[in-house]
Scaffold this motif. Structure first.
Motif, PDB file in Angstrom:
ATOM      1  N   ASN A 372     -71.085  -2.637 -73.635  1.00 45.93           N
ATOM      2  CA  ASN A 372     -71.871  -2.631 -72.401  1.00 45.93           C
ATOM      3  C   ASN A 372     -71.307  -3.623 -71.385  1.00 45.93           C
ATOM      4  O   ASN A 372     -71.342  -3.387 -70.173  1.00 45.93           O
ATOM      5  CB  ASN A 372     -73.341  -2.983 -72.699  1.00 45.93           C
ATOM      6  CG  ASN A 372     -74.089  -1.823 -73.325  1.00 45.93           C
ATOM      7  OD1 ASN A 372     -73.617  -0.685 -73.302  1.00 45.93           O
ATOM      8  ND2 ASN A 372     -75.243  -2.114 -73.907  1.00 45.93           N
ATOM      9  N   ALA A 373     -70.798  -4.747 -71.905  1.00 47.11           N
ATOM     10  CA  ALA A 373     -70.222  -5.754 -71.011  1.00 47.11           C
ATOM     11  C   ALA A 373     -69.017  -5.194 -70.265  1.00 47.11           C
ATOM     12  O   ALA A 373     -68.886  -5.366 -69.035  1.00 47.11           O
ATOM     13  CB  ALA A 373     -69.842  -6.997 -71.802  1.00 47.11           C
ATOM     14  N   PHE A 374     -68.108  -4.526 -70.990  1.00 51.93           N
ATOM     15  CA  PHE A 374     -66.943  -3.931 -70.326  1.00 51.93           C
ATOM     16  C   PHE A 374     -67.369  -2.884 -69.298  1.00 51.93           C
ATOM     17  O   PHE A 374     -66.801  -2.799 -68.208  1.00 51.93           O
ATOM     18  CB  PHE A 374     -66.008  -3.296 -71.375  1.00 51.93           C
ATOM     19  CG  PHE A 374     -65.031  -4.259 -71.955  1.00 51.93           C
ATOM     20  CD1 PHE A 374     -63.991  -4.783 -71.176  1.00 51.93           C
ATOM     21  CD2 PHE A 374     -65.132  -4.655 -73.283  1.00 51.93           C
ATOM     22  CE1 PHE A 374     -63.082  -5.679 -71.722  1.00 51.93           C
ATOM     23  CE2 PHE A 374     -64.220  -5.552 -73.813  1.00 51.93           C
ATOM     24  CZ  PHE A 374     -63.201  -6.069 -73.039  1.00 51.93           C
ATOM     25  N   GLN A 375     -68.370  -2.063 -69.662  1.00 51.95           N
ATOM     26  CA  GLN A 375     -68.819  -1.008 -68.741  1.00 51.95           C
ATOM     27  C   GLN A 375     -69.516  -1.568 -67.502  1.00 51.95           C
ATOM     28  O   GLN A 375     -69.599  -0.889 -66.482  1.00 51.95           O
ATOM     29  CB  GLN A 375     -69.761  -0.052 -69.491  1.00 51.95           C
ATOM     30  CG  GLN A 375     -69.053   0.752 -70.581  1.00 51.95           C
ATOM     31  CD  GLN A 375     -70.021   1.589 -71.410  1.00 51.95           C
ATOM     32  OE1 GLN A 375     -71.236   1.390 -71.344  1.00 51.95           O
ATOM     33  NE2 GLN A 375     -69.482   2.517 -72.186  1.00 51.95           N
ATOM     34  N   ALA A 376     -70.031  -2.803 -67.605  1.00 50.72           N
ATOM     35  CA  ALA A 376     -70.728  -3.398 -66.464  1.00 50.72           C
ATOM     36  C   ALA A 376     -69.781  -4.076 -65.480  1.00 50.72           C
ATOM     37  O   ALA A 376     -70.198  -4.472 -64.388  1.00 50.72           O
ATOM     38  CB  ALA A 376     -71.763  -4.420 -66.965  1.00 50.72           C
ATOM     39  N   ILE A 377     -68.504  -4.225 -65.851  1.00 48.22           N
ATOM     40  CA  ILE A 377     -67.536  -4.908 -64.978  1.00 48.22           C
ATOM     41  C   ILE A 377     -66.912  -3.882 -64.030  1.00 48.22           C
ATOM     42  O   ILE A 377     -66.396  -2.849 -64.479  1.00 48.22           O
ATOM     43  CB  ILE A 377     -66.451  -5.609 -65.811  1.00 48.22           C
ATOM     44  CG1 ILE A 377     -67.101  -6.658 -66.738  1.00 48.22           C
ATOM     45  CG2 ILE A 377     -65.414  -6.265 -64.903  1.00 48.22           C
ATOM     46  CD1 ILE A 377     -66.144  -7.273 -67.725  1.00 48.22           C
ATOM     47  N   PRO A 378     -66.956  -4.132 -62.723  1.00 49.62           N
ATOM     48  CA  PRO A 378     -66.353  -3.183 -61.767  1.00 49.62           C
ATOM     49  C   PRO A 378     -64.847  -3.041 -62.013  1.00 49.62           C
ATOM     50  O   PRO A 378     -64.180  -3.960 -62.503  1.00 49.62           O
ATOM     51  CB  PRO A 378     -66.643  -3.815 -60.408  1.00 49.62           C
ATOM     52  CG  PRO A 378     -67.785  -4.755 -60.640  1.00 49.62           C
ATOM     53  CD  PRO A 378     -67.621  -5.247 -62.049  1.00 49.62           C
ATOM     54  N   HIS A 379     -64.290  -1.844 -61.645  1.00 50.16           N
ATOM     55  CA  HIS A 379     -62.847  -1.592 -61.836  1.00 50.16           C
ATOM     56  C   HIS A 379     -61.995  -2.500 -60.974  1.00 50.16           C
ATOM     57  O   HIS A 379     -60.820  -2.727 -61.277  1.00 50.16           O
ATOM     58  CB  HIS A 379     -62.535  -0.121 -61.524  1.00 50.16           C
ATOM     59  CG  HIS A 379     -63.239   0.832 -62.443  1.00 50.16           C
ATOM     60  ND1 HIS A 379     -62.953   0.927 -63.797  1.00 50.16           N
ATOM     61  CD2 HIS A 379     -64.232   1.744 -62.214  1.00 50.16           C
ATOM     62  CE1 HIS A 379     -63.708   1.851 -64.351  1.00 50.16           C
ATOM     63  NE2 HIS A 379     -64.510   2.360 -63.408  1.00 50.16           N
ATOM     64  N   THR A 380     -62.567  -3.031 -59.933  1.00 50.16           N
ATOM     65  CA  THR A 380     -61.802  -3.887 -59.019  1.00 50.16           C
ATOM     66  C   THR A 380     -61.737  -5.328 -59.493  1.00 50.16           C
ATOM     67  O   THR A 380     -61.142  -6.171 -58.810  1.00 50.16           O
ATOM     68  CB  THR A 380     -62.455  -3.859 -57.624  1.00 50.16           C
ATOM     69  OG1 THR A 380     -63.818  -4.282 -57.729  1.00 50.16           O
ATOM     70  CG2 THR A 380     -62.410  -2.448 -57.043  1.00 50.16           C
ATOM     71  N   ARG A 381     -62.338  -5.648 -60.650  1.00 53.08           N
ATOM     72  CA  ARG A 381     -62.422  -7.025 -61.124  1.00 53.08           C
ATOM     73  C   ARG A 381     -61.765  -7.134 -62.493  1.00 53.08           C
ATOM     74  O   ARG A 381     -61.907  -6.257 -63.351  1.00 53.08           O
ATOM     75  CB  ARG A 381     -63.889  -7.452 -61.201  1.00 53.08           C
ATOM     76  CG  ARG A 381     -64.131  -8.919 -61.470  1.00 53.08           C
ATOM     77  CD  ARG A 381     -65.631  -9.209 -61.479  1.00 53.08           C
ATOM     78  NE  ARG A 381     -66.270  -8.830 -60.217  1.00 53.08           N
ATOM     79  CZ  ARG A 381     -67.577  -8.867 -60.016  1.00 53.08           C
ATOM     80  NH1 ARG A 381     -68.380  -9.260 -61.003  1.00 53.08           N
ATOM     81  NH2 ARG A 381     -68.075  -8.503 -58.860  1.00 53.08           N
ATOM     82  N   GLU A 382     -61.004  -8.197 -62.706  1.00 51.60           N
ATOM     83  CA  GLU A 382     -60.378  -8.438 -64.001  1.00 51.60           C
ATOM     84  C   GLU A 382     -61.462  -8.816 -65.015  1.00 51.60           C
ATOM     85  O   GLU A 382     -62.191  -9.791 -64.839  1.00 51.60           O
ATOM     86  CB  GLU A 382     -59.368  -9.580 -63.882  1.00 51.60           C
ATOM     87  CG  GLU A 382     -58.626  -9.912 -65.165  1.00 51.60           C
ATOM     88  CD  GLU A 382     -57.653  -8.814 -65.589  1.00 51.60           C
ATOM     89  OE1 GLU A 382     -57.292  -8.777 -66.778  1.00 51.60           O
ATOM     90  OE2 GLU A 382     -57.268  -7.979 -64.726  1.00 51.60           O
ATOM     91  N   PRO A 383     -61.608  -8.060 -66.123  1.00 49.10           N
ATOM     92  CA  PRO A 383     -62.678  -8.348 -67.085  1.00 49.10           C
ATOM     93  C   PRO A 383     -62.487  -9.694 -67.779  1.00 49.10           C
ATOM     94  O   PRO A 383     -61.360 -10.066 -68.131  1.00 49.10           O
ATOM     95  CB  PRO A 383     -62.580  -7.199 -68.083  1.00 49.10           C
ATOM     96  CG  PRO A 383     -61.799  -6.130 -67.377  1.00 49.10           C
ATOM     97  CD  PRO A 383     -60.842  -6.854 -66.479  1.00 49.10           C
ATOM     98  N   ILE A 384     -63.614 -10.399 -67.943  1.00 48.78           N
ATOM     99  CA  ILE A 384     -63.628 -11.652 -68.723  1.00 48.78           C
ATOM    100  C   ILE A 384     -64.841 -11.589 -69.642  1.00 48.78           C
ATOM    101  O   ILE A 384     -65.987 -11.594 -69.182  1.00 48.78           O
ATOM    102  CB  ILE A 384     -63.711 -12.891 -67.822  1.00 48.78           C
ATOM    103  CG1 ILE A 384     -62.494 -12.968 -66.883  1.00 48.78           C
ATOM    104  CG2 ILE A 384     -63.815 -14.157 -68.673  1.00 48.78           C
ATOM    105  CD1 ILE A 384     -62.568 -14.121 -65.903  1.00 48.78           C
TER     106      ILE A 384
END
Length: 466
Positions: A372-384
């Protein structure tokens, strides 16, 4: 209260009347004693002039002066000999006792004095009498018996009594009327409050959101109001718990039915597509391309439906717990390795954390929240993604934090409810399943979220390592 007031009024009137009668009796007794003393002094003064007086000539000595003493003292005088026979009187009518009764003679013999207390002659008059010895000048020899009958006239005293009782009566009537008014006002006010309170109780329902009663007075009714308001809080909590259980049970039943309906056609659909692909492989390049593209699309859709059906099935029927001594650090690392991305940072306060837990349940908790955390991160942002394990007293604390878009205020209340999702393709049961697993272990899951900054999930599980 009226009964108490009336009883008090009657008792006070009875006590006042008895006290008045006692005071009247004492008043007349005092008068009689004073007159008796004066008469005896007058007789003694007279006897001083006759040194040779004895019981034989006492009557001759007294009869010349007895009327004078009577006029001075305004009191009837009766003389008896020592045997109790009447020998001289100033009364025009016959005295009460021509011969003294034996009880009077006995009392005189013993005490030298006898008082006959008030006897009511009629409504306005009472009768008193005193009896005493006439003695010689040496006070050693008894010569005769003197009786002083005394009739009272209580008209003026009775008038005073009636005036006093009338004043008391007026005062008590006023007090009773005032008390009745106050009792009526207080009772009416209390009854109205109780009626309002009863109406609110009748309106209380299990499902609806009942409002508490606002009551600012500090009296006995406040105890009822406080108890009712506490009952509303408990009723609300129990209603929400019951509703949540009913929703989950209904959703589980729904999930079982959906899973059953979706899974039934999956296998024949797969077989049909596979056969179709094998039979129609020809040299026609366009036909081959169309067939493969159609098959590929169908297979993708079937896989999607199958994954949704599996998710529904997992939620509807959770596998039974198989607690065993596991290394939480190792299981978490293995679960995170499945994602195979460098954007996850894992830390632990200890290199090894052993505790009894179902490793499949732990895998589901970590997988669902991280996914869910990965899916909540916008595509324009580097996931952390940050994952941290620690021991705080008797609790295992799991923190999973992301830099996603966060959870809106309106979605925060719904985030753990089944079927709720913010994604167009999600089933909405991941977090509700996680919450159920954690609560089965008497744990707790909370979160902190800021829109467009990120979300932090905090899990507390009992650290059972023995």
């Amino acid at each position: 209260m009226l009964g108490v007031l009336l009883t008090t009024a009657v008792l006070i009137l009875i006590i006042t009347n008895r006290h008045f009668n006692e005071q009247t009796k004492r008043y007349h007794e005092d008068i009689l004693m004073k007159k008796e003393k004066a008469v005896l002094l007058s007789i003694n003064y007279l006897l001083d002039s006759y040194p040779e007086v004895n019981e034989d000539n006492i009557v001759k000595v007294l009869e010349t002066r007895i009327l004078e003493i009577n006029d001075i003292q305004k009191l009837s005088i009766v003389i008896y000999d020592l045997r109790g026979n009447q020998v001289l009187t100033t009364e025009a009518r016959n005295p009460k006792y021509p011969v003294l009764p034996q009880n009077i003679l006995d009392s005189l013999n013993k005490n030298d004095q006898y008082i006959e207390y008030g006897e009511d002659l009629d409504d306005e008059r009472s009768y008193y009498a005193s009896y005493n010895y006439i003695k010689d000048v040496t006070e050693t020899k008894k010569l005769a018996i003197v009786a002083l009958p005394y009739e009272t006239n209580d008209v003026f005293l009775q008038e005073d009594m009636n005036t006093l009782i009338g004043s008391y009566g007026v005062a008590f009537v006023f007090i009773i009327l005032l008390g009745a008014i106050m009792i009526y006002v207080v009772s009416k006010n209390t009854f109205n409050r109780l009626t309002s309170f009863a109406d609110r109780i009748k309106e209380t329902e299990v499902i609806t959101n009942n409002l508490p009663i606002l009551y600012d007075k500090d009296d006995e009714i406040k105890l009822l109001v406080d108890a009712y308001n506490e009952m509303l809080i408990k009723l609300k909590d129990q209603s929400e718990l019951l509703a949540d259980i009913e929703r989950q049970e209904a959703w589980r039943e729904f999930a079982r039915q959906v899973a059953h309906e979706i899974k039934n056609p999956l296998t024949p659909m797969k077989l049909m597509i596979q056969n179709y692909m094998r039979k129609f492989e020809t040299d026609d390049a366009l036909l081959d391309e169309r067939t493969k593209r159609t098959a590929s699309i169908l297979m993708q859709q079937i896989d999607t439906i199958e994954s949704i059906a599996d998710a529904f099935s997992d939620f509807a029927k959770m596998p039974s717990r198989k607690d065993e001594l596991i290394d939480v650090v190792e299981i978490t690392k293995n679960t995170l390795d499945i994602f195979n991305v460098p954007n996850i940072t894992f830390t632990s306060s200890k290199p090894v954390i052993k505790m009894y837990f179902d490793k499949q349940y732990l895998n589901r908790i970590i997988t669902n929240i991280v996914k869910n955390a990965f899916q909540a991160i916008p595509h324009t942002r580097e996931p952390i993604i940050l994952v941290d394990l620690s021991i705080n007293r008797d609790k295992l604390v799991v923190i999973i934090e992301d830099n996603g878009k966060g959870i809106s205020e309106e979605d925060k209340k719904e985030i753990f409810k089944p079927r709720f999702t913010t994604k167009s393709s999600g089933s909405g049961i991941g977090l509700s399943m996680v919450k159920k697993i954690i609560e089965d272990y008497d744990g707790e899951i909370t979160f902190e979220s800021t829109e467009d900054v990120g979300t932090k999930f905090i899990i507390h599980l009992p650290y059972n390592h023995e």
